[in-house]
Design a protein around this motif. Structure first.
Motif, PDB file in Angstrom:
ATOM      1  N   THR A 107     101.340 -49.457 -48.086  1.00  0.00           N
ATOM      2  CA  THR A 107     100.077 -48.768 -48.331  1.00  0.00           C
ATOM      3  C   THR A 107      99.807 -47.843 -47.156  1.00  0.00           C
ATOM      4  OG1 THR A 107      99.221 -50.655 -49.561  1.00  0.00           O
ATOM      5  CG2 THR A 107      97.596 -49.084 -48.720  1.00  0.00           C
ATOM      6  N   LEU A 108      99.483 -46.603 -47.454  1.00  0.00           N
ATOM      7  CA  LEU A 108      99.202 -45.626 -46.403  1.00  0.00           C
ATOM      8  C   LEU A 108      97.729 -45.708 -46.009  1.00  0.00           C
ATOM      9  CD1 LEU A 108     100.919 -43.240 -45.063  1.00  0.00           C
ATOM     10  CD2 LEU A 108      99.441 -41.781 -46.400  1.00  0.00           C
ATOM     11  N   PRO A 109      97.443 -45.851 -44.721  1.00  0.00           N
ATOM     12  CA  PRO A 109      96.045 -45.822 -44.283  1.00  0.00           C
ATOM     13  C   PRO A 109      95.399 -44.480 -44.655  1.00  0.00           C
ATOM     14  CG  PRO A 109      97.476 -46.584 -42.514  1.00  0.00           C
ATOM     15  CD  PRO A 109      98.361 -46.052 -43.597  1.00  0.00           C
ATOM     16  N   ARG A 110      94.089 -44.464 -44.741  1.00  0.00           N
ATOM     17  CA  ARG A 110      93.359 -43.222 -45.034  1.00  0.00           C
ATOM     18  C   ARG A 110      93.411 -42.315 -43.807  1.00  0.00           C
ATOM     19  NH1 ARG A 110      87.869 -45.115 -45.831  1.00  0.00           N
ATOM     20  NH2 ARG A 110      88.650 -46.743 -44.486  1.00  0.00           N
ATOM     21  N   THR A 111      93.863 -41.088 -44.022  1.00  0.00           N
ATOM     22  CA  THR A 111      93.969 -40.082 -42.964  1.00  0.00           C
ATOM     23  C   THR A 111      93.310 -38.793 -43.450  1.00  0.00           C
ATOM     24  OG1 THR A 111      96.144 -39.384 -43.767  1.00  0.00           O
ATOM     25  CG2 THR A 111      96.120 -41.050 -42.023  1.00  0.00           C
ATOM     26  N   ALA A 139      94.678 -29.124 -45.579  1.00  0.00           N
ATOM     27  CA  ALA A 139      93.716 -28.464 -46.458  1.00  0.00           C
ATOM     28  C   ALA A 139      92.522 -27.928 -45.672  1.00  0.00           C
ATOM     29  CB  ALA A 139      93.234 -29.438 -47.533  1.00  0.00           C
ATOM     30  N   GLY A 140      92.570 -28.040 -44.355  1.00  0.00           N
ATOM     31  CA  GLY A 140      91.525 -27.465 -43.518  1.00  0.00           C
ATOM     32  C   GLY A 140      90.539 -28.459 -42.937  1.00  0.00           C
ATOM     33  N   ALA A 141      90.671 -29.735 -43.295  1.00  0.00           N
ATOM     34  CA  ALA A 141      89.745 -30.726 -42.727  1.00  0.00           C
ATOM     35  C   ALA A 141      90.025 -30.889 -41.236  1.00  0.00           C
ATOM     36  CB  ALA A 141      89.915 -32.073 -43.432  1.00  0.00           C
ATOM     37  N   ARG A 142      88.972 -31.163 -40.484  1.00  0.00           N
ATOM     38  CA  ARG A 142      89.168 -31.481 -39.070  1.00  0.00           C
ATOM     39  C   ARG A 142      89.666 -32.911 -38.980  1.00  0.00           C
ATOM     40  NH1 ARG A 142      83.365 -30.137 -36.996  1.00  0.00           N
ATOM     41  NH2 ARG A 142      83.341 -32.163 -37.929  1.00  0.00           N
ATOM     42  N   SER A 143      90.304 -33.248 -37.889  1.00  0.00           N
ATOM     43  CA  SER A 143      90.879 -34.589 -37.754  1.00  0.00           C
ATOM     44  C   SER A 143      89.824 -35.679 -37.662  1.00  0.00           C
ATOM     45  CB  SER A 143      91.806 -34.650 -36.541  1.00  0.00           C
ATOM     46  OG  SER A 143      91.084 -34.433 -35.357  1.00  0.00           O
ATOM     47  N   THR A 144      88.577 -35.317 -37.526  1.00  0.00           N
ATOM     48  CA  THR A 144      87.501 -36.311 -37.452  1.00  0.00           C
ATOM     49  C   THR A 144      86.635 -36.311 -38.702  1.00  0.00           C
ATOM     50  OG1 THR A 144      86.121 -34.716 -36.276  1.00  0.00           O
ATOM     51  CG2 THR A 144      87.388 -36.266 -34.930  1.00  0.00           C
ATOM     52  N   ASP A 145      86.984 -35.489 -39.707  1.00  0.00           N
ATOM     53  CA  ASP A 145      86.184 -35.415 -40.929  1.00  0.00           C
ATOM     54  C   ASP A 145      86.421 -36.629 -41.819  1.00  0.00           C
ATOM     55  OD1 ASP A 145      85.192 -32.971 -40.216  1.00  0.00           O
ATOM     56  OD2 ASP A 145      86.448 -31.817 -41.586  1.00  0.00           O
ATOM     57  N   GLY A 146      85.358 -37.097 -42.438  1.00  0.00           N
ATOM     58  CA  GLY A 146      85.475 -38.092 -43.489  1.00  0.00           C
ATOM     59  C   GLY A 146      85.659 -39.524 -43.025  1.00  0.00           C
ATOM     60  N   ASP A 147      85.779 -40.382 -44.017  1.00  0.00           N
ATOM     61  CA  ASP A 147      85.961 -41.810 -43.811  1.00  0.00           C
ATOM     62  C   ASP A 147      87.462 -42.081 -43.756  1.00  0.00           C
ATOM     63  OD1 ASP A 147      85.463 -44.524 -43.631  1.00  0.00           O
ATOM     64  OD2 ASP A 147      85.176 -44.772 -45.791  1.00  0.00           O
ATOM     65  N   VAL A 148      88.010 -42.184 -42.556  1.00  0.00           N
ATOM     66  CA  VAL A 148      89.453 -42.360 -42.394  1.00  0.00           C
ATOM     67  C   VAL A 148      89.744 -43.602 -41.562  1.00  0.00           C
ATOM     68  CG1 VAL A 148      89.918 -39.892 -42.623  1.00  0.00           C
ATOM     69  CG2 VAL A 148      89.587 -40.867 -40.347  1.00  0.00           C
ATOM     70  N   ASP A 149      90.973 -44.116 -41.723  1.00  0.00           N
ATOM     71  CA  ASP A 149      91.431 -45.270 -40.940  1.00  0.00           C
ATOM     72  C   ASP A 149      92.044 -44.837 -39.620  1.00  0.00           C
ATOM     73  OD1 ASP A 149      90.746 -47.129 -42.988  1.00  0.00           O
ATOM     74  OD2 ASP A 149      92.598 -46.618 -44.040  1.00  0.00           O
ATOM     75  N   MET A 150      92.719 -43.695 -39.648  1.00  0.00           N
ATOM     76  CA  MET A 150      93.346 -43.152 -38.440  1.00  0.00           C
ATOM     77  C   MET A 150      93.516 -41.656 -38.622  1.00  0.00           C
ATOM     78  SD  MET A 150      97.255 -44.554 -38.909  1.00  0.00           S
ATOM     79  CE  MET A 150      96.676 -46.234 -38.899  1.00  0.00           C
ATOM     80  N   ARG A 151      93.812 -40.970 -37.531  1.00  0.00           N
ATOM     81  CA  ARG A 151      93.942 -39.506 -37.612  1.00  0.00           C
ATOM     82  C   ARG A 151      95.294 -39.050 -38.116  1.00  0.00           C
ATOM     83  NH1 ARG A 151      90.856 -37.056 -32.394  1.00  0.00           N
ATOM     84  NH2 ARG A 151      88.882 -38.103 -32.765  1.00  0.00           N
ATOM     85  N   TYR A 152      96.339 -39.857 -37.918  1.00  0.00           N
ATOM     86  CA  TYR A 152      97.691 -39.389 -38.263  1.00  0.00           C
ATOM     87  C   TYR A 152      98.609 -40.585 -38.445  1.00  0.00           C
ATOM     88  CZ  TYR A 152     102.114 -36.808 -37.563  1.00  0.00           C
ATOM     89  OH  TYR A 152     103.354 -36.260 -37.696  1.00  0.00           O
ATOM     90  N   TRP A 153      99.478 -40.522 -39.446  1.00  0.00           N
ATOM     91  CA  TRP A 153     100.478 -41.543 -39.732  1.00  0.00           C
ATOM     92  C   TRP A 153     101.807 -40.832 -39.913  1.00  0.00           C
ATOM     93  CZ3 TRP A 153     104.047 -42.198 -43.524  1.00  0.00           C
ATOM     94  CH2 TRP A 153     104.564 -43.465 -43.748  1.00  0.00           C
ATOM     95  N   SER A 154     102.891 -41.392 -39.381  1.00  0.00           N
ATOM     96  CA  SER A 154     104.216 -40.824 -39.651  1.00  0.00           C
ATOM     97  C   SER A 154     105.284 -41.897 -39.547  1.00  0.00           C
ATOM     98  CB  SER A 154     104.532 -39.657 -38.712  1.00  0.00           C
ATOM     99  OG  SER A 154     104.741 -40.113 -37.396  1.00  0.00           O
ATOM    100  N   LEU A 155     106.404 -41.601 -40.179  1.00  0.00           N
ATOM    101  CA  LEU A 155     107.597 -42.429 -40.110  1.00  0.00           C
ATOM    102  C   LEU A 155     108.755 -41.497 -39.802  1.00  0.00           C
ATOM    103  CD1 LEU A 155     108.884 -45.274 -40.564  1.00  0.00           C
ATOM    104  CD2 LEU A 155     109.319 -44.529 -42.916  1.00  0.00           C
ATOM    105  N   CYS A 156     109.481 -41.787 -38.732  1.00  0.00           N
ATOM    106  CA  CYS A 156     110.589 -40.929 -38.305  1.00  0.00           C
ATOM    107  C   CYS A 156     111.881 -41.733 -38.222  1.00  0.00           C
ATOM    108  CB  CYS A 156     110.308 -40.327 -36.929  1.00  0.00           C
ATOM    109  SG  CYS A 156     108.886 -39.221 -36.907  1.00  0.00           S
ATOM    110  N   SER A 157     113.000 -41.059 -38.470  1.00  0.00           N
ATOM    111  CA  SER A 157     114.314 -41.674 -38.270  1.00  0.00           C
ATOM    112  C   SER A 157     114.977 -40.989 -37.087  1.00  0.00           C
ATOM    113  CB  SER A 157     115.183 -41.569 -39.528  1.00  0.00           C
ATOM    114  OG  SER A 157     115.601 -40.250 -39.760  1.00  0.00           O
TER     115      SER A 157
END
Length: 151
Positions: free
Chosen positions: A6-10, A15-33
């Motif tokens: 399940t992806l946390p809400r980010t 789409a232009g939202a600021r990183s602090t806009d809205g009801d989010v769980d974290m600002r950024y999620w990623s998975l890298c290899s």
């Protein structure tokens, strides 16, 4: 390898939202290899807005070498694809790779971030559905699932 979770809400910053806009769980999620901590070569990354989600924010990511990518590991089929390093870990182990899950700036009320783990082995208890679950299958087995677009 197929990873589900399940992806946390980010925030939708593309789409232009600021990183602090809205009801989010974290600002950024990623998975890298990556190859390994010895070489630090990054092969590929997926960030939150690149991962197709269903209505419950569940995702499926296939991590494979490009030649083993299933035909249905596409956004149109609701699947994200993450390339694995052709050189393996870059230190002689051609079947190994290093996956890094990043949870950037989790909110105070979100207790399931990777940063909340304290000792090896507590990841599932702390992260719950936000910890990716990995399963191995062949390319043919994955392709037999067909194409199920994200909802």
């Amino acid at each position: 390898m197929t990873l589900t979770g399940t992806l946390p809400r980010t925030p939708r910053t593309l789409a232009g939202a600021r990183s602090t806009d809205g009801d989010v769980d974290m600002r950024y999620w990623s998975l890298c290899s990556n190859e390994s901590i010895a070489t630090t070569r990054v092969t590929g990354c997926l960030f939150d807005e690149q991962v197709p989600l269903d209505s419950a924010r569940r995702y499926t990511i296939v991590a494979s070498l490009p030649e083993h990518r299933p035909a249905n590991a596409t956004e149109a089929c609701g699947i994200a694809w993450l390339p694995l390093p052709a050189a393996g870990d870059g230190a002689g182990h051609t079947q190994d790779a290093y996956l890094i899950l990043r949870n950037m700036l989790p909110g105070q009320g979100f207790g399931h971030a990777v940063q909340n783990t304290k000792v090896p082995g507590d990841e599932k208890a702390v992260m719950a559905q936000y910890l990716p679950d990995g399963q191995y299958s062949s390319k043919a087995e994955f392709e037999a699932r067909g194409c199920v677009p994200a909802r």
